[in-house]
Structure formats: structure tokens, C-alpha cells
Scaffold this active site. Sequence first.
Site, mmCIF file in Angstrom:
data_model
loop_
_atom_site.group_PDB
_atom_site.id
_atom_site.type_symbol
_atom_site.label_atom_id
_atom_site.label_comp_id
_atom_site.label_asym_id
_atom_site.label_seq_id
_atom_site.Cartn_x
_atom_site.Cartn_y
_atom_site.Cartn_z
ATOM 1 N N ALA A 23 0.866 -1.192 0.000
ATOM 2 C CA ALA A 23 0.000 0.000 0.000
ATOM 3 C C ALA A 23 0.904 1.245 0.000
ATOM 4 O O ALA A 23 0.795 2.136 0.846
ATOM 5 C CB ALA A 23 -0.952 0.002 1.193
ATOM 6 N N HIS A 28 6.885 6.001 1.384
ATOM 7 C CA HIS A 28 7.738 4.884 0.942
ATOM 8 C C HIS A 28 8.655 5.340 -0.200
ATOM 9 O O HIS A 28 9.820 4.940 -0.263
ATOM 10 C CB HIS A 28 6.882 3.714 0.454
ATOM 11 C CG HIS A 28 6.017 3.107 1.512
ATOM 12 N ND1 HIS A 28 4.647 3.248 1.530
ATOM 13 C CD2 HIS A 28 6.326 2.362 2.607
ATOM 14 C CE1 HIS A 28 4.153 2.605 2.581
ATOM 15 N NE2 HIS A 28 5.143 2.066 3.248
ATOM 16 N N GLY A 138 11.018 4.453 8.070
ATOM 17 C CA GLY A 138 10.416 5.772 8.306
ATOM 18 C C GLY A 138 10.443 6.124 9.784
ATOM 19 O O GLY A 138 10.252 5.261 10.643
ATOM 20 N N GLN A 144 9.422 1.676 16.633
ATOM 21 C CA GLN A 144 9.900 0.573 15.790
ATOM 22 C C GLN A 144 11.344 0.837 15.340
ATOM 23 O O GLN A 144 12.214 -0.052 15.419
ATOM 24 C CB GLN A 144 8.988 0.427 14.571
ATOM 25 C CG GLN A 144 9.560 -0.435 13.464
ATOM 26 C CD GLN A 144 8.575 -0.665 12.328
ATOM 27 O OE1 GLN A 144 7.663 -1.446 12.459
ATOM 28 N NE2 GLN A 144 8.768 -0.009 11.185
ATOM 29 N N SER A 177 -0.387 4.088 5.285
ATOM 30 C CA SER A 177 -1.214 3.209 4.456
ATOM 31 C C SER A 177 -2.628 3.122 5.023
ATOM 32 O O SER A 177 -3.565 2.751 4.323
ATOM 33 C CB SER A 177 -0.602 1.816 4.409
ATOM 34 O OG SER A 177 0.732 1.910 3.989
#
Length: 269
Positions: A23, A28, A138, A144, A177
Site C-alpha cells: 500500500a 515509501h 520511516g 519501531q 497506508s
Amino acid sequence: MHAYAKRVRSSGRTIGFVPTMGALHEGHATLVKAAKNRCDVVVVSVFVNPTQFNQTDDLEKYPRTFEADRSMLIDIGANAMFFPSVDEVYPKDVRTNFNMDGLDQTMEGPNRPGHFNGVVQVVMRLFDLTQPTVAFFGEKDFQQLTIIKYMTNKLGYPVSIVGCPTVRENDGLAMSSRNVRLTPNERRIAPVIYETLTSIKTQIATLGPAESRKNAINKLIDIPELKLEYLELVDPVTLETSNEDSESIQACIAVWVGDVRLIDNMRVK
Ligand code: PAF
């Protein structure tokens, strides 16, 4: 994939790797561009990783747009798109438990049990398959990114981890997304997340972290379409709660807008 990666690496060329769940959007594309600037060959994986979803509903609803993703990657000049099946990524139903030394015990961690374990599992597996020199993530998924940097270092992977700035819509909403699932009314309201982070950044020097956080929370709870999950001011490396003496502070937020969960973050000090 493994044979291709081996061929590239043994010819002395570098691999820039961009792991995604598809997506694909402008955010991205920025990662792919950063990879192209720094590496000889760019590999993008598109894999909706089941082990990082803690709700089957969320996994099922996750947008899957293979054809659009493929044409976008061709347009922006990625060299390879890796689109494995679940069986290829996980040939055996093995669950490895990673000790993230507390980095997973805050914010996203308690709200999404098992999520970061699934992320680390898939990222390490994708590193094995794609043999990257540098991997690009990102900054929108700030926790994360922090955990991946930490785990890559701890497990001794010879991969450099690069964080790329969050790409935003004109009204400040972080590209995600999940944004396509917002109704027009929810989409109109969603930029308040960015405004909240900006207001903390403006207030923090005069009011301090506790007061500016409280003001931001009070503003958000008045909006009926939103349900705040957390708003934390943390140290960008340890993710420990900040205080008046903290030199650097990252504001991190998770909000439900209708039935879509959005996250964002900003360096506020
Ligand atoms: O950020 C994502 O899209 C995913 O968590 C990642 C890093 C591709 C792992 O599945």
C-alpha cells in the site's frame, strides 16, 4: 531473492533495502529515493507480516495493492521487488522471543502485545534473505525504528539502519497506508494529531513537558471522533519518560480516529 542478493554483493555492489507492508505512498517513495542515493541496488520487500498483527481484523483490513505498488516501484526506479509468501518467510512455524531490554514495554508495546516481537522477527528474517548493506525505515514508526536499531546492534547484523523523516500531507497528517480507511469527516479531523504535536513543541520551552502534555491531552479529549490511546514524552534513545531536565524529548502519540488507529511523533526538544 537470496541468490540475487548474493550475486549483487559478490560483485562488490551495495544493497539498499526498504522493507514495507505494501500500500505504498509518497512516504515509501522517499525511503526508496534515499536508498537510491546511497546504494547501488535498491530492493523493496512487500510483505504483510502476520506475526506483527495482534488483531485478526486489522490484518484482514490491511490494504493490499500489489499492482499499484509494482508500478510505483518501477516508476521510481527500484531494482527489485521482493513479494514473498508467508510460507517462504516462515517455512516453519517458529516463534523466536527477543529481549528488547524494556524498549517494548512502553507506548505501542502494551497496547499491541507481541507486535514488536513480530516486527523484529520479520526484519531479521528479511535481512537474512535480502543481505542489505543499508536498510531504510520511516521515522513515523519511531519506537519501531528505535527497537530495530537496538536489535540490529545487539544481534550483530552488519547492516546500517537509516531513519528517514516522516512525509506529511499539506495539512500535516503523516502519510500512512491506513489513511485510505478514514471517512471524509475523519480525514478532515485527523490533522489535529499533527497540530497537537506542534502545540507541545511550541509550549514546552515555557511550560515544561508535564504541563504542555496535559494541555494537549485536554484539547484532544474534547473531540468526540477521537479516542486517545497514549501521548507520551520520552527520551529518543531509551524511550524512558522525560522530565524537566531531559535534553532531548520525543512526543509520541497513538489515536483512534473512528476505527482507524493512527500514530505520529515529533522531536519537541
Ligand atoms: O513499518 C512497516 O511497514 C513494518 O513494520 C515492517 C518494518 C515492514 C515490518 O513488517
